[in-house]
Design an enzyme around this catalytic site. Structure first.
Site, PDB file in Angstrom:
ATOM      1  N   SER A   1      21.910  93.346  28.692  1.00 30.05           N
ATOM      2  CA  SER A   1      22.209  93.330  30.122  1.00 30.05           C
ATOM      3  C   SER A   1      22.056  94.756  30.638  1.00 30.05           C
ATOM      4  O   SER A   1      23.002  95.536  30.614  1.00 30.05           O
ATOM      5  CB  SER A   1      23.634  92.814  30.369  1.00 30.05           C
ATOM      6  OG  SER A   1      23.950  92.842  31.748  1.00 30.05           O
TER       7      SER A   1
ATOM      8  N   HIS B   1      24.232  94.267  23.495  1.00 32.95           N
ATOM      9  CA  HIS B   1      25.672  94.040  23.492  1.00 32.95           C
ATOM     10  C   HIS B   1      26.033  92.943  22.493  1.00 32.95           C
ATOM     11  O   HIS B   1      26.445  91.842  22.882  1.00 32.95           O
ATOM     12  CB  HIS B   1      26.149  93.637  24.879  1.00 32.95           C
ATOM     13  CG  HIS B   1      26.257  94.765  25.853  1.00 32.95           C
ATOM     14  ND1 HIS B   1      27.281  95.682  25.811  1.00 32.95           N
ATOM     15  CD2 HIS B   1      25.465  95.121  26.894  1.00 32.95           C
ATOM     16  CE1 HIS B   1      27.129  96.559  26.792  1.00 32.95           C
ATOM     17  NE2 HIS B   1      26.025  96.244  27.458  1.00 32.95           N
TER      18      HIS B   1
ATOM     19  N   LYS C   1      15.949  93.432  35.698  1.00 40.40           N
ATOM     20  CA  LYS C   1      16.985  93.575  34.690  1.00 40.40           C
ATOM     21  C   LYS C   1      16.629  92.812  33.410  1.00 40.40           C
ATOM     22  O   LYS C   1      16.157  91.673  33.464  1.00 40.40           O
ATOM     23  CB  LYS C   1      18.306  93.048  35.257  1.00 40.40           C
ATOM     24  CG  LYS C   1      19.525  93.256  34.385  1.00 40.40           C
ATOM     25  CD  LYS C   1      20.770  92.753  35.118  1.00 40.40           C
ATOM     26  CE  LYS C   1      22.043  93.033  34.329  1.00 40.40           C
ATOM     27  NZ  LYS C   1      23.246  92.554  35.043  1.00 40.40           N
TER      28      LYS C   1
ATOM     29  N   GLU D   1      28.582  92.695  20.875  1.00 39.01           N
ATOM     30  CA  GLU D   1      30.022  92.432  20.949  1.00 39.01           C
ATOM     31  C   GLU D   1      30.382  91.420  22.030  1.00 39.01           C
ATOM     32  O   GLU D   1      31.527  90.939  22.076  1.00 39.01           O
ATOM     33  CB  GLU D   1      30.779  93.744  21.207  1.00 39.01           C
ATOM     34  CG  GLU D   1      30.770  94.256  22.634  1.00 39.01           C
ATOM     35  CD  GLU D   1      29.493  94.961  23.056  1.00 39.01           C
ATOM     36  OE1 GLU D   1      29.425  95.429  24.208  1.00 39.01           O
ATOM     37  OE2 GLU D   1      28.558  95.050  22.226  1.00 39.01           O
TER      38      GLU D   1
ATOM     39  N   ARG E   1      29.141  86.646  39.048  1.00 38.79           N
ATOM     40  CA  ARG E   1      29.655  87.784  39.823  1.00 38.79           C
ATOM     41  C   ARG E   1      28.585  88.313  40.772  1.00 38.79           C
ATOM     42  O   ARG E   1      28.844  88.542  41.959  1.00 38.79           O
ATOM     43  CB  ARG E   1      30.114  88.886  38.875  1.00 38.79           C
ATOM     44  CG  ARG E   1      30.612  90.160  39.545  1.00 38.79           C
ATOM     45  CD  ARG E   1      30.533  91.329  38.587  1.00 38.79           C
ATOM     46  NE  ARG E   1      29.158  91.651  38.225  1.00 38.79           N
ATOM     47  CZ  ARG E   1      28.809  92.391  37.164  1.00 38.79           C
ATOM     48  NH1 ARG E   1      29.735  92.866  36.355  1.00 38.79           N
ATOM     49  NH2 ARG E   1      27.533  92.637  36.916  1.00 38.79           N
TER      50      ARG E   1
ATOM     51  N   CYS F   1      24.502 100.238  24.134  1.00 40.91           N
ATOM     52  CA  CYS F   1      23.818 100.044  25.428  1.00 40.91           C
ATOM     53  C   CYS F   1      23.609 101.376  26.160  1.00 40.91           C
ATOM     54  O   CYS F   1      22.855 102.213  25.688  1.00 40.91           O
ATOM     55  CB  CYS F   1      24.567  99.030  26.278  1.00 40.91           C
ATOM     56  SG  CYS F   1      23.535  98.358  27.617  1.00 40.91           S
TER      57      CYS F   1
END
Length: 306
Positions: free
Chosen positions: A192, A235, A163, A237, A249, A142
């Site tokens: 992200s 990502h 985003k 992972e 969040r 990333c």
């Protein structure tokens, strides 16, 4: 892992055409085996979550891995206890005399900053320069992929209007590349990020090639043609609920955030998301460990950089 076959077996030619990894008896009998020394520079704020995600992927092969966790000295984590960092992490000064088979540099939530405004940018540059002579293969994730492409090749990052956030379909562009062996032609991976690198800039660089990309999320996997460095803009992972935690969040903080693309069933945040990328993630890391670390690193690590 390769399959060992008798020297001269006719099936070898067929298997090679199918990109099945084989080694003959002579090579197998002369191979030296030892644990792989992998260092992870963890730049993510959620250190324990990230180290768990990466350890899970690195452990899902027959290869024995000796893992070292690395922290920055120029920035102190505010989300992980100092006791944990002291117990399990080393500083660059403690390891810079060592040599490693592989290095993983994680992402970091600093995309909206210019590279040189990041607190630990100078230290990261020092580590990336050190890796040229002390690490055989480097895997950037990333933001680290963007940082690595900028540091090594001068490729810029660009801010996005909104985003890139969700789980996106990707296409394999070089299916015969060893990093993509076993991949489906289409596969999923999470993203992200607020910034991107662009295909046209990468294609201008003769040392690089694009292995996979997404129509919606852009370039995904870039490889240095000598296969010493890889840059992954997403990502793989991530756990099944990582994007969900990021979404809620940001909602709680009153930040503008859209529902992650192609993530919640029926785009309903009340429903539990499904993991669509787990097999791809395991295959990506297994291929990197096998083909570009285990199979290529000198048995004597002191030979790296000579």
């Amino acid at each position: 892992m390769p399959i060992k076959i008798p020297q001269g077996l006719p099936a070898a030619a067929v298997l090679e055409q199918e990109y099945i990894f084989t080694i003959d008896e002579i090579r197998a009998n002369t191979q030296d085996i030892r644990p792989l020394k992998i260092v992870v520079l963890n730049l993510m704020p959620t250190k324990i979550v990230t180290e768990t995600q990466l350890t899970r992927l690195l452990s899902n092969t027959p290869l024995q891995v000796d893992l070292t966790l690395l922290r920055t000295a120029t920035y102190k984590s505010t989300n992980t206890s100092e006791e944990h960092m002291t117990a399990f992490y080393k500083s660059f000064d403690e390891i810079k005399q060592n040599k490693y088979d592989g290095l993983i540099i994680t992402g970091a939530p600093v995309e909206n900053l210019d590279f040189w405004d990041v607190d630990y940018w100078d230290e990261l540059c020092e580590i990336m320069e050190w890796s040229k002579h002390n690490v055989y293969s480097v895997f950037h994730i990333c933001w680290a992929a963007q940082a690595g492409l900028y540091y090594h090749y001068g490729i810029p990052k660009y801010s996005l209007d909104k985003k890139v956030f969700g789980v996106f379909e990707h296409t394999t562009l070089l299916p015969t590349h060893p990093l993509l062996r076993g991949f489906d032609e289409m596969f999923y991976a999470p993203h992200s990020r607020h910034t991107e690198v662009r295909e046209k800039d990468i294609k201008r660089c003769p040392e690089l090639e694009i292995l996979a990309k997404s129509e919606k999320a852009g370039v995904y996997i870039i490889a240095e043609k000598q296969c010493r460095m890889f840059f992954v803009t997403g990502h793989s992972e991530y756990d099944y609920d990582t994007l969900s935690k990021e979404y809620f969040r940001d909602l709680d903080r009153g930040l503008p955030i859209e529902i992650p693309y192609n993530y919640f069933p029926d785009d309903n945040p009340d429903k539990t998301p499904k993991n669509k990328w787990r097999s791809h993630a395991h295959l990506l890391f297994a291929n990197w460990l096998n083909y570009f670390v285990y199979q290529r690193t000198p048995y004597d690590l002191n030979e790296i950089g000579k």
